[in-house]
Design a protein around this motif. Sequence first.
Motif, mmCIF file in Angstrom:
data_model
loop_
_atom_site.group_PDB
_atom_site.id
_atom_site.type_symbol
_atom_site.label_atom_id
_atom_site.label_comp_id
_atom_site.label_asym_id
_atom_site.label_seq_id
_atom_site.Cartn_x
_atom_site.Cartn_y
_atom_site.Cartn_z
ATOM 1 N N LEU A 175 0.829 -1.202 0.000
ATOM 2 C CA LEU A 175 0.000 0.000 0.000
ATOM 3 C C LEU A 175 0.865 1.254 0.000
ATOM 4 C CD1 LEU A 175 -2.874 -0.982 2.477
ATOM 5 C CD2 LEU A 175 -3.028 -0.682 -0.003
ATOM 6 N N GLU A 176 1.983 1.218 0.722
ATOM 7 C CA GLU A 176 2.896 2.352 0.727
ATOM 8 C C GLU A 176 3.556 2.519 -0.641
ATOM 9 O OE1 GLU A 176 5.590 1.374 3.835
ATOM 10 O OE2 GLU A 176 4.153 1.760 5.454
ATOM 11 N N ILE A 177 3.908 1.426 -1.286
ATOM 12 C CA ILE A 177 4.588 1.466 -2.581
ATOM 13 C C ILE A 177 3.665 1.970 -3.677
ATOM 14 C CG2 ILE A 177 5.557 -0.017 -4.402
ATOM 15 C CD1 ILE A 177 6.762 -1.717 -2.089
ATOM 16 N N THR A 178 2.424 1.522 -3.692
ATOM 17 C CA THR A 178 1.518 1.816 -4.808
ATOM 18 C C THR A 178 0.632 3.027 -4.564
ATOM 19 O OG1 THR A 178 -0.129 0.263 -3.931
ATOM 20 C CG2 THR A 178 1.460 -0.597 -5.528
ATOM 21 N N ARG A 179 0.803 3.704 -3.453
ATOM 22 C CA ARG A 179 -0.049 4.860 -3.159
ATOM 23 C C ARG A 179 0.099 5.907 -4.273
ATOM 24 N NH1 ARG A 179 1.627 5.928 1.706
ATOM 25 N NH2 ARG A 179 -0.014 4.674 2.683
ATOM 26 N N GLY A 180 -1.022 6.365 -4.805
ATOM 27 C CA GLY A 180 -1.017 7.395 -5.834
ATOM 28 C C GLY A 180 -0.943 6.865 -7.245
ATOM 29 N N GLU A 181 -0.922 5.542 -7.437
ATOM 30 C CA GLU A 181 -0.845 5.007 -8.798
ATOM 31 C C GLU A 181 -2.120 5.322 -9.567
ATOM 32 O OE1 GLU A 181 -2.354 0.453 -7.822
ATOM 33 O OE2 GLU A 181 -0.276 0.811 -8.384
ATOM 34 N N ARG A 182 -1.952 5.601 -10.868
ATOM 35 C CA ARG A 182 -3.097 5.956 -11.696
ATOM 36 C C ARG A 182 -3.159 5.099 -12.964
ATOM 37 N NH1 ARG A 182 -0.464 10.498 -10.388
ATOM 38 N NH2 ARG A 182 0.288 10.842 -12.517
ATOM 39 N N ILE A 183 -2.016 4.779 -13.510
ATOM 40 C CA ILE A 183 -1.959 4.005 -14.744
ATOM 41 C C ILE A 183 -1.390 2.616 -14.487
ATOM 42 C CG2 ILE A 183 -0.853 3.849 -17.019
ATOM 43 C CD1 ILE A 183 -0.982 6.928 -17.117
ATOM 44 N N PHE A 184 -0.249 2.545 -13.803
ATOM 45 C CA PHE A 184 0.390 1.259 -13.521
ATOM 46 C C PHE A 184 -0.217 0.654 -12.259
ATOM 47 C CE2 PHE A 184 3.756 3.838 -15.634
ATOM 48 C CZ PHE A 184 3.786 3.122 -16.818
ATOM 49 N N ARG A 185 -1.276 -0.096 -12.432
ATOM 50 C CA ARG A 185 -1.975 -0.709 -11.297
ATOM 51 C C ARG A 185 -1.375 -2.088 -11.065
ATOM 52 N NH1 ARG A 185 -7.855 -0.801 -13.150
ATOM 53 N NH2 ARG A 185 -8.176 -1.681 -11.072
ATOM 54 N N TRP A 186 -0.598 -2.184 -9.982
ATOM 55 C CA TRP A 186 0.149 -3.401 -9.684
ATOM 56 C C TRP A 186 -0.472 -4.154 -8.518
ATOM 57 C CZ3 TRP A 186 5.147 -0.053 -9.091
ATOM 58 C CH2 TRP A 186 5.544 0.411 -10.341
ATOM 59 N N ASN A 187 -0.660 -5.447 -8.679
ATOM 60 C CA ASN A 187 -1.109 -6.317 -7.593
ATOM 61 C C ASN A 187 0.034 -7.248 -7.212
ATOM 62 O OD1 ASN A 187 -3.706 -5.240 -7.732
ATOM 63 N ND2 ASN A 187 -4.366 -6.727 -9.259
ATOM 64 N N LEU A 188 0.310 -7.357 -5.920
ATOM 65 C CA LEU A 188 1.414 -8.196 -5.445
ATOM 66 C C LEU A 188 0.925 -9.596 -5.104
ATOM 67 C CD1 LEU A 188 4.424 -8.310 -4.563
ATOM 68 C CD2 LEU A 188 3.638 -7.721 -2.255
ATOM 69 N N GLY A 189 1.680 -10.579 -5.535
ATOM 70 C CA GLY A 189 1.410 -11.966 -5.181
ATOM 71 C C GLY A 189 2.672 -12.610 -4.652
ATOM 72 N N VAL A 190 2.540 -13.568 -3.746
ATOM 73 C CA VAL A 190 3.693 -14.281 -3.214
ATOM 74 C C VAL A 190 3.323 -15.753 -3.068
ATOM 75 C CG1 VAL A 190 3.009 -13.668 -0.846
ATOM 76 C CG2 VAL A 190 5.330 -14.465 -1.304
ATOM 77 N N GLN A 191 4.187 -16.617 -3.535
ATOM 78 C CA GLN A 191 3.917 -18.035 -3.451
ATOM 79 C C GLN A 191 5.174 -18.818 -3.826
ATOM 80 O OE1 GLN A 191 1.045 -17.387 -6.924
ATOM 81 N NE2 GLN A 191 1.618 -19.522 -7.232
#
Length: 334
Positions: A63-79
Amino acid sequence: MTALTLPRLTGVPSQFMVPGDSTWCSQLLLSLIDDGAMLPVDFAGRPTSAAELLKNALRRHWLEITRGERIFRWNLGVQQMEWPTTGDYAGCPWLAIYPPPPDDDWFPCQPYFIGPAITRLESIMEGLGQTVLAVFFDALVYLPGTLSPRDTLRQCAFTHWHGCSDENEALAEMAATDGITVEQARETYDIPRRADLFAGMPEWVPTPRRTLTDAQVREAAACDEFARQVIGAVDRIVRIVHTNGPFADCGHGESECDSVAWCAWFRWSPSDGAPRILDDWANDAMQGEYIEAATAVPCLPGEQSAATWLTRMRATAKLARAVENLVNLIGERA
Protein backbone atom coordinates in the motif's frame (compact mmCIF):
# COMPACT_ATOMS: atom_id res chain seq x y z
CA MET A 1 14.27 -52.72 35.05
CA THR A 2 17.36 -50.62 34.51
CA ALA A 3 17.00 -47.82 32.01
CA LEU A 4 19.56 -47.94 29.28
CA THR A 5 21.11 -44.78 27.85
CA LEU A 6 20.99 -45.03 24.12
CA PRO A 7 24.04 -43.68 22.32
CA ARG A 8 23.69 -40.51 20.25
CA LEU A 9 24.75 -41.21 16.70
CA THR A 10 26.82 -38.45 15.12
CA GLY A 11 25.17 -36.88 12.11
CA VAL A 12 21.73 -38.31 12.81
CA PRO A 13 19.23 -35.56 13.73
CA SER A 14 17.04 -36.05 16.79
CA GLN A 15 14.07 -34.41 15.01
CA PHE A 16 12.70 -34.74 11.52
CA MET A 17 10.52 -32.11 9.89
CA VAL A 18 8.56 -32.87 6.76
CA PRO A 19 8.30 -29.71 4.61
CA GLY A 20 4.71 -28.60 4.14
CA ASP A 21 2.95 -26.11 1.93
CA SER A 22 3.61 -23.35 4.47
CA THR A 23 7.38 -23.92 4.80
CA TRP A 24 8.23 -21.28 2.20
CA CYS A 25 5.83 -18.86 3.92
CA SER A 26 7.64 -19.23 7.24
CA GLN A 27 11.00 -18.82 5.53
CA LEU A 28 9.91 -15.58 3.90
CA LEU A 29 8.45 -14.25 7.14
CA LEU A 30 11.64 -15.00 9.08
CA SER A 31 13.64 -13.29 6.34
CA LEU A 32 11.55 -10.11 6.72
CA ILE A 33 11.97 -10.21 10.49
CA ASP A 34 15.74 -10.71 10.24
CA ASP A 35 16.03 -7.79 7.80
CA GLY A 36 14.03 -5.42 9.99
CA ALA A 37 11.12 -5.19 7.53
CA MET A 38 8.42 -5.88 10.14
CA LEU A 39 6.67 -3.30 12.32
CA PRO A 40 4.48 -3.69 15.43
CA VAL A 41 1.44 -2.70 13.36
CA ASP A 42 1.86 -5.91 11.35
CA PHE A 43 0.86 -7.85 14.47
CA ALA A 44 -2.44 -5.99 14.82
CA GLY A 45 -5.39 -8.31 15.22
CA ARG A 46 -3.14 -11.02 16.68
CA PRO A 47 -2.44 -13.08 13.54
CA THR A 48 -2.97 -16.76 14.22
CA SER A 49 -0.59 -18.08 11.57
CA ALA A 50 2.63 -17.22 9.78
CA ALA A 51 0.67 -16.79 6.56
CA GLU A 52 -1.66 -14.24 8.14
CA LEU A 53 1.24 -12.28 9.64
CA LEU A 54 3.09 -12.33 6.31
CA LYS A 55 -0.02 -11.06 4.55
CA ASN A 56 -0.30 -8.16 7.00
CA ALA A 57 3.32 -7.13 6.46
CA LEU A 58 3.24 -7.38 2.67
CA ARG A 59 -0.07 -5.52 2.47
CA ARG A 60 1.40 -2.63 4.46
CA HIS A 61 4.52 -2.46 2.29
CA TRP A 62 2.52 -2.68 -0.94
CA LEU A 63 0.00 0.00 0.00
CA GLU A 64 2.90 2.35 0.73
CA ILE A 65 4.59 1.47 -2.58
CA THR A 66 1.52 1.82 -4.81
CA ARG A 67 -0.05 4.86 -3.16
CA GLY A 68 -1.02 7.40 -5.83
CA GLU A 69 -0.84 5.01 -8.80
CA ARG A 70 -3.10 5.96 -11.70
CA ILE A 71 -1.96 4.01 -14.74
CA PHE A 72 0.39 1.26 -13.52
CA ARG A 73 -1.97 -0.71 -11.30
CA TRP A 74 0.15 -3.40 -9.68
CA ASN A 75 -1.11 -6.32 -7.59
CA LEU A 76 1.41 -8.20 -5.44
CA GLY A 77 1.41 -11.97 -5.18
CA VAL A 78 3.69 -14.28 -3.21
CA GLN A 79 3.92 -18.04 -3.45
CA GLN A 80 6.16 -20.97 -4.14
CA MET A 81 6.23 -21.16 -7.92
CA GLU A 82 6.42 -24.35 -9.92
CA TRP A 83 7.94 -22.72 -13.00
CA PRO A 84 10.92 -24.33 -14.70
CA THR A 85 13.94 -22.56 -13.24
CA THR A 86 17.53 -23.07 -12.23
CA GLY A 87 18.32 -25.24 -9.23
CA ASP A 88 19.33 -22.26 -7.09
CA TYR A 89 15.71 -21.09 -6.92
CA ALA A 90 13.91 -24.41 -6.59
CA GLY A 91 11.55 -24.33 -3.61
CA CYS A 92 12.18 -20.69 -2.66
CA PRO A 93 9.38 -18.11 -2.37
CA TRP A 94 8.72 -15.76 -5.29
CA LEU A 95 7.29 -12.26 -5.33
CA ALA A 96 5.22 -11.49 -8.41
CA ILE A 97 3.41 -8.44 -9.78
CA TYR A 98 0.12 -9.08 -11.53
CA PRO A 99 -1.87 -6.49 -13.49
CA PRO A 100 -5.56 -6.17 -12.64
CA PRO A 101 -7.94 -8.23 -14.77
CA PRO A 102 -8.46 -6.43 -18.10
CA ASP A 103 -11.78 -4.89 -19.00
CA ASP A 104 -13.87 -7.02 -21.33
CA ASP A 105 -13.27 -4.53 -24.15
CA TRP A 106 -9.46 -4.66 -24.09
CA PHE A 107 -6.80 -7.28 -24.68
CA PRO A 108 -4.48 -7.58 -22.92
CA CYS A 109 -4.85 -4.28 -21.05
CA GLN A 110 -5.90 -0.67 -21.54
CA PRO A 111 -4.09 0.84 -24.56
CA TYR A 112 -2.71 4.37 -24.78
CA PHE A 113 -2.04 5.87 -28.21
CA ILE A 114 1.15 7.93 -28.40
CA GLY A 115 1.29 8.70 -32.12
CA PRO A 116 -0.55 12.05 -32.19
CA ALA A 117 1.51 13.60 -29.38
CA ILE A 118 4.86 12.36 -30.72
CA THR A 119 3.93 13.65 -34.18
CA ARG A 120 3.02 17.02 -32.66
CA LEU A 121 6.40 17.21 -30.90
CA GLU A 122 8.17 16.42 -34.17
CA SER A 123 6.30 19.29 -35.83
CA ILE A 124 7.58 21.66 -33.14
CA MET A 125 11.20 20.60 -33.76
CA GLU A 126 12.47 17.69 -35.81
CA GLY A 127 13.92 15.07 -33.48
CA LEU A 128 12.01 16.25 -30.39
CA GLY A 129 9.39 13.51 -30.56
CA GLN A 130 12.06 10.87 -31.13
CA THR A 131 14.15 12.14 -28.21
CA VAL A 132 11.15 12.11 -25.86
CA LEU A 133 10.20 8.62 -27.02
CA ALA A 134 13.74 7.34 -26.41
CA VAL A 135 13.63 8.53 -22.77
CA PHE A 136 10.13 7.08 -22.36
CA PHE A 137 11.08 3.63 -23.67
CA ASP A 138 14.25 3.58 -21.57
CA ALA A 139 12.22 4.36 -18.44
CA LEU A 140 9.75 1.55 -19.17
CA VAL A 141 12.60 -0.96 -18.86
CA TYR A 142 12.74 -0.27 -15.12
CA LEU A 143 9.02 -1.01 -14.60
CA PRO A 144 6.93 -4.21 -14.50
CA GLY A 145 5.98 -5.50 -17.94
CA THR A 146 4.56 -3.07 -20.47
CA LEU A 147 4.06 -3.20 -24.25
CA SER A 148 5.32 -0.64 -26.75
CA PRO A 149 6.12 -0.48 -30.48
CA ARG A 150 9.58 -1.72 -29.54
CA ASP A 151 8.00 -4.93 -28.23
CA THR A 152 5.72 -5.22 -31.28
CA LEU A 153 8.72 -5.21 -33.63
CA ARG A 154 10.54 -7.77 -31.49
CA GLN A 155 7.49 -10.03 -31.31
CA CYS A 156 6.94 -9.81 -35.07
CA ALA A 157 10.58 -10.64 -35.80
CA PHE A 158 10.41 -13.64 -33.46
CA THR A 159 7.00 -15.02 -34.45
CA HIS A 160 6.74 -14.25 -38.16
CA TRP A 161 10.16 -13.28 -39.51
CA HIS A 162 12.16 -16.02 -37.73
CA GLY A 163 14.60 -13.49 -36.33
CA CYS A 164 15.01 -11.57 -39.60
CA SER A 165 14.66 -7.81 -39.97
CA ASP A 166 11.69 -7.93 -42.36
CA GLU A 167 9.40 -10.26 -44.30
CA ASN A 168 11.54 -10.27 -47.46
CA GLU A 169 14.54 -11.73 -45.68
CA ALA A 170 12.31 -14.24 -43.88
CA LEU A 171 10.52 -15.30 -47.09
CA ALA A 172 13.85 -15.84 -48.83
CA GLU A 173 14.95 -18.21 -46.07
CA MET A 174 11.59 -20.02 -46.08
CA ALA A 175 11.66 -20.37 -49.88
CA ALA A 176 15.17 -21.84 -49.75
CA THR A 177 14.10 -24.30 -47.07
CA ASP A 178 10.98 -25.39 -49.00
CA GLY A 179 12.65 -25.45 -52.41
CA ILE A 180 10.26 -22.89 -53.91
CA THR A 181 10.55 -19.36 -55.23
CA VAL A 182 10.18 -16.31 -53.04
CA GLU A 183 6.96 -15.37 -54.86
CA GLN A 184 5.54 -18.84 -54.19
CA ALA A 185 6.48 -18.49 -50.53
CA ARG A 186 4.80 -15.07 -50.44
CA GLU A 187 1.58 -16.60 -51.76
CA THR A 188 1.79 -19.58 -49.42
CA TYR A 189 2.53 -17.88 -46.10
CA ASP A 190 0.39 -15.18 -44.50
CA ILE A 191 3.20 -13.10 -43.09
CA PRO A 192 2.96 -9.48 -41.89
CA ARG A 193 4.81 -6.95 -43.98
CA ARG A 194 7.12 -4.41 -42.39
CA ALA A 195 5.46 -1.70 -44.49
CA ASP A 196 2.07 -2.57 -42.99
CA LEU A 197 3.50 -2.67 -39.49
CA PHE A 198 4.92 0.82 -39.97
CA ALA A 199 1.97 2.27 -41.86
CA GLY A 200 1.65 5.85 -40.67
CA MET A 201 4.53 5.34 -38.23
CA PRO A 202 8.09 6.61 -38.71
CA GLU A 203 10.73 3.86 -38.97
CA TRP A 204 12.48 5.15 -35.85
CA VAL A 205 9.51 4.64 -33.52
CA PRO A 206 10.43 1.12 -32.26
CA THR A 207 14.10 2.09 -31.80
CA PRO A 208 14.19 5.85 -31.08
CA ARG A 209 17.40 7.74 -30.35
CA ARG A 210 18.11 10.93 -28.43
CA THR A 211 18.90 13.02 -31.47
CA LEU A 212 18.71 16.52 -29.91
CA THR A 213 21.20 18.23 -27.63
CA ASP A 214 20.10 19.68 -24.31
CA ALA A 215 20.32 23.19 -25.76
CA GLN A 216 18.02 22.24 -28.65
CA VAL A 217 15.52 20.70 -26.24
CA ARG A 218 15.51 23.90 -24.15
CA GLU A 219 14.96 25.92 -27.31
CA ALA A 220 11.88 23.84 -28.15
CA ALA A 221 10.57 24.24 -24.60
CA ALA A 222 10.91 28.00 -24.83
CA CYS A 223 8.78 28.32 -27.97
CA ASP A 224 5.87 25.97 -27.22
CA GLU A 225 3.85 25.38 -24.06
CA PHE A 226 3.07 21.72 -24.81
CA ALA A 227 6.74 21.02 -25.47
CA ARG A 228 7.63 22.77 -22.21
CA GLN A 229 5.30 20.52 -20.20
CA VAL A 230 6.54 17.34 -21.89
CA ILE A 231 10.20 18.29 -21.45
CA GLY A 232 9.55 19.06 -17.78
CA ALA A 233 8.10 15.56 -17.32
CA VAL A 234 11.06 14.03 -19.17
CA ASP A 235 13.52 15.98 -17.00
CA ARG A 236 11.93 14.56 -13.85
CA ILE A 237 12.21 11.00 -15.20
CA VAL A 238 15.89 11.50 -16.01
CA ARG A 239 16.62 12.96 -12.56
CA ILE A 240 14.94 10.05 -10.79
CA VAL A 241 16.79 7.46 -12.88
CA HIS A 242 20.12 9.08 -12.06
CA THR A 243 19.56 9.84 -8.37
CA ASN A 244 17.01 7.41 -6.88
CA GLY A 245 18.39 3.95 -7.64
CA PRO A 246 19.03 1.16 -7.21
CA PHE A 247 15.66 0.05 -8.58
CA ALA A 248 13.94 -3.28 -8.01
CA ASP A 249 14.29 -6.17 -10.42
CA CYS A 250 10.99 -6.05 -12.31
CA GLY A 251 11.77 -8.74 -14.85
CA HIS A 252 10.91 -12.42 -15.00
CA GLY A 253 14.05 -13.90 -16.52
CA GLU A 254 14.83 -16.23 -13.64
CA SER A 255 11.55 -18.06 -14.28
CA GLU A 256 12.87 -19.07 -17.72
CA CYS A 257 9.35 -18.54 -19.10
CA ASP A 258 7.68 -16.01 -21.35
CA SER A 259 5.30 -13.61 -19.65
CA VAL A 260 1.81 -13.07 -21.08
CA ALA A 261 0.81 -10.32 -18.65
CA TRP A 262 1.36 -6.58 -19.00
CA CYS A 263 0.46 -3.50 -16.98
CA ALA A 264 0.04 -1.01 -19.84
CA TRP A 265 -0.04 -1.07 -23.63
CA PHE A 266 1.44 1.87 -25.53
CA ARG A 267 0.47 1.81 -29.21
CA TRP A 268 1.09 4.25 -32.04
CA SER A 269 -2.52 4.44 -33.26
CA PRO A 270 -5.76 2.42 -33.37
CA SER A 271 -4.88 1.31 -36.91
CA ASP A 272 -1.42 -0.08 -36.20
CA GLY A 273 -0.63 -3.79 -36.51
CA ALA A 274 0.10 -4.35 -32.82
CA PRO A 275 -3.02 -6.43 -31.89
CA ARG A 276 -2.43 -9.13 -34.50
CA ILE A 277 1.30 -9.35 -33.71
CA LEU A 278 0.64 -9.59 -29.96
CA ASP A 279 -2.08 -12.20 -30.40
CA ASP A 280 0.12 -14.40 -32.59
CA TRP A 281 3.09 -14.06 -30.25
CA ALA A 282 1.01 -14.83 -27.15
CA ASN A 283 -0.50 -17.91 -28.81
CA ASP A 284 2.99 -19.21 -29.54
CA ALA A 285 4.18 -18.43 -26.01
CA MET A 286 1.24 -20.27 -24.46
CA GLN A 287 2.14 -23.43 -26.34
CA GLY A 288 5.14 -23.75 -24.02
CA GLU A 289 6.03 -22.64 -20.52
CA TYR A 290 4.62 -19.21 -19.68
CA ILE A 291 3.67 -17.10 -16.68
CA GLU A 292 0.76 -14.72 -16.15
CA ALA A 293 2.76 -12.25 -14.09
CA ALA A 294 4.35 -9.02 -15.31
CA THR A 295 7.18 -9.51 -12.81
CA ALA A 296 8.43 -12.62 -11.04
CA VAL A 297 11.49 -12.60 -8.79
CA PRO A 298 12.84 -15.30 -6.45
CA CYS A 299 13.67 -14.27 -2.90
CA LEU A 300 16.90 -15.50 -1.32
CA PRO A 301 18.86 -14.24 1.69
CA GLY A 302 21.18 -11.30 1.05
CA GLU A 303 21.08 -9.20 -2.11
CA GLN A 304 17.95 -10.97 -3.39
CA SER A 305 15.99 -10.86 -0.14
CA ALA A 306 12.34 -9.84 -0.04
CA ALA A 307 13.14 -6.85 2.18
CA THR A 308 15.73 -5.56 -0.30
CA TRP A 309 13.31 -5.95 -3.19
CA LEU A 310 10.50 -4.14 -1.34
CA THR A 311 12.85 -1.28 -0.46
CA ARG A 312 13.95 -0.91 -4.06
CA MET A 313 10.34 -1.05 -5.24
CA ARG A 314 9.80 2.27 -3.49
CA ALA A 315 12.32 3.85 -5.87
CA THR A 316 10.68 2.02 -8.79
CA ALA A 317 7.27 3.34 -7.76
CA LYS A 318 8.62 6.90 -7.62
CA LEU A 319 9.85 6.49 -11.18
CA ALA A 320 6.50 5.01 -12.21
CA ARG A 321 4.64 8.08 -10.92
CA ALA A 322 6.95 10.29 -13.00
CA VAL A 323 6.35 8.12 -16.08
CA GLU A 324 2.60 8.38 -15.45
CA ASN A 325 2.90 12.17 -15.58
CA LEU A 326 4.52 11.88 -19.01
CA VAL A 327 1.86 9.41 -20.20
CA ASN A 328 -0.83 11.90 -19.16
CA LEU A 329 0.72 14.32 -21.66
CA ILE A 330 1.58 12.07 -24.62
CA GLY A 331 -0.86 9.17 -24.28
CA GLU A 332 -4.44 9.20 -25.52
CA ARG A 333 -6.51 6.66 -23.64
CA ALA A 334 -8.77 4.57 -25.83
